[in-house]
Design an enzyme around this catalytic site. Sequence first.
Site, mmCIF file in Angstrom:
data_model
loop_
_atom_site.group_PDB
_atom_site.id
_atom_site.type_symbol
_atom_site.label_atom_id
_atom_site.label_comp_id
_atom_site.label_asym_id
_atom_site.label_seq_id
_atom_site.Cartn_x
_atom_site.Cartn_y
_atom_site.Cartn_z
ATOM 1 N N ASP A 24 71.805 35.492 -23.726
ATOM 2 C CA ASP A 24 71.437 36.651 -23.771
ATOM 3 C C ASP A 24 71.149 37.593 -22.261
ATOM 4 O O ASP A 24 72.607 37.974 -21.728
ATOM 5 C CB ASP A 24 69.796 35.997 -22.921
ATOM 6 C CG ASP A 24 67.956 37.106 -23.660
ATOM 7 O OD1 ASP A 24 68.169 37.683 -24.670
ATOM 8 O OD2 ASP A 24 67.899 37.530 -22.751
ATOM 9 N N LYS A 30 64.128 29.081 -26.592
ATOM 10 C CA LYS A 30 64.213 29.585 -25.119
ATOM 11 C C LYS A 30 64.988 29.029 -24.058
ATOM 12 O O LYS A 30 65.036 28.498 -24.134
ATOM 13 C CB LYS A 30 63.697 31.352 -24.851
ATOM 14 C CG LYS A 30 64.452 32.055 -24.962
ATOM 15 C CD LYS A 30 65.101 33.529 -25.600
ATOM 16 C CE LYS A 30 65.650 33.977 -25.000
ATOM 17 N NZ LYS A 30 66.455 35.800 -26.280
#
Length: 451
Positions: free
Chosen positions: A170, A130
């Site tokens: 995201d 991430k």
Amino acid sequence: MAVSDHVDFPTFMEGVKKRNPGQDEFVQAVQEVAEDIFDFIADKEEYHAQQILRRIAEPDRVVSFRVCWEDDAGNIRVQRGWRVQNNNAIGPYKGGIRFHPSVTESVLKFLAFEQTFKNALTGLPMGGGKGGSNFNPKGKSVREIMRFCQSFMTELYRHIGADVDVPAGDIGVGGREIGFMFGQYKRITNEFTGVLTGKGLEWGGSLIRTEATGYGAVYFLANMLAAKGQDLTGKTAVISGSGNVATHAAEKIVQLGGKVLTLSDSGGFIHDPDGITQEKIDWVKAHKTHRRGRIEDYCDEFKGASFTAGKTPWGVPCDVALPCATQNELLGEDARTLVANGCIAVSEGANMPTNLEGVHHFKHAKIMFAPGKAANAGGVAVSGLEMSQNSERRSWKEEELQQMLKDIMAGIHKSCLTYGDQGGGYIDYVKGANIAGFKKVADAMLAFGVV
Ligand code: NDP
């Protein structure tokens, strides 16, 4: 004699806290998984001898870097960027990029940790990662966002690659930002590869990637209901968020015959007792994405709806709930309210939206509760399919991809049943997802020896 990590749960968590000071979100995510894994590995000596749980709770690496950019007024601005490469035991690191002022190393470490198990659950060969920045895209011009994305990629490009680490979108990173970052990657490396997913259809993107997370969360919900002989027809749904995941979850609920009552953003929530129809969802999509508007404006557009400032929507009575905004947006108190009001199922579109107290309450009340790592895996699953299409240099048809997404969500549901069936008709989906995801990654790590 082999060294074992046979310590009790509180001692293990004390160690995690000590090694990650001030990283509350990361510690919370580790605890949520370790609570289930401890029992599962109690009699499995190899996992202890190889310190698998301890190793899995330590990212492979965390890269942090400076991102400088120039705003429209000519001021030099400095942000911090990160990429957390958590675990690549079963495939290249894979996970989104988040641009939001609340981004910290702790938030990205929790997301990369969760992503590792989620990606394993999809059945596709993807490790967990991430990234992101504390950059706030709100109120920025398109050219400012472009300059920021270019500067961010100018550092990130050296850490990623189609077989190394494949980021996606995201919060705060949609198709436009992916375009700016892909353009800069291509410019620096002179390579056209599948280094990012969530790309535009004209340049290597996959059909249904945009819809996949929200749709997948509803497919998972439908699978849970079907296991109890029920479906979504006529059910009322409370949804938080009004971004990519929330609007597509709402769309699929409506398609399957349910009635959506709420949406929200960081300013508060709207409640539309008449139901948020497809036409209204289309308006929200355009308003939030293209016009960057606020959800409260919904009430000017559609009469009969009300706006509640500064609150989440969990007090509105409903049959099913889908938290689709951000982490820790559904607290213990909210969980109690939802259950007391008759909510029978919760499907997490967002990552870790329910805090530990809320999770414990849902488990205690034995309602159907799907954790994000299972319920919102549809997005990364279609990202995985985008990677396959890029490698093959071809595009699959929409019907094929829709079916694959449905099959993958049904497969994740089945994996959860394998380890989560508690007897008496109760499925602990948190436990099922944690153990199924852990086992796959842990067994790959065992195969590699101590690396
Ligand atoms: P978007 O940026 O499209 O939308 C985010 C939504 O959540 C907006 O409505 C935003 O409101 C709201 N929100 C963000 N932060 C907060 C906050 N601190 N408090 C209250 N509301 C907030 O993001 P996505 O829809 O893509 O992501 C939503 C969640 O789903 C995240 O947890 C993400 O990690 C998760 N997820 C996303 C995937 C994807 O494919 N996009 C895949 C898997 C999980 P506002 O407009 O006011 O900021």
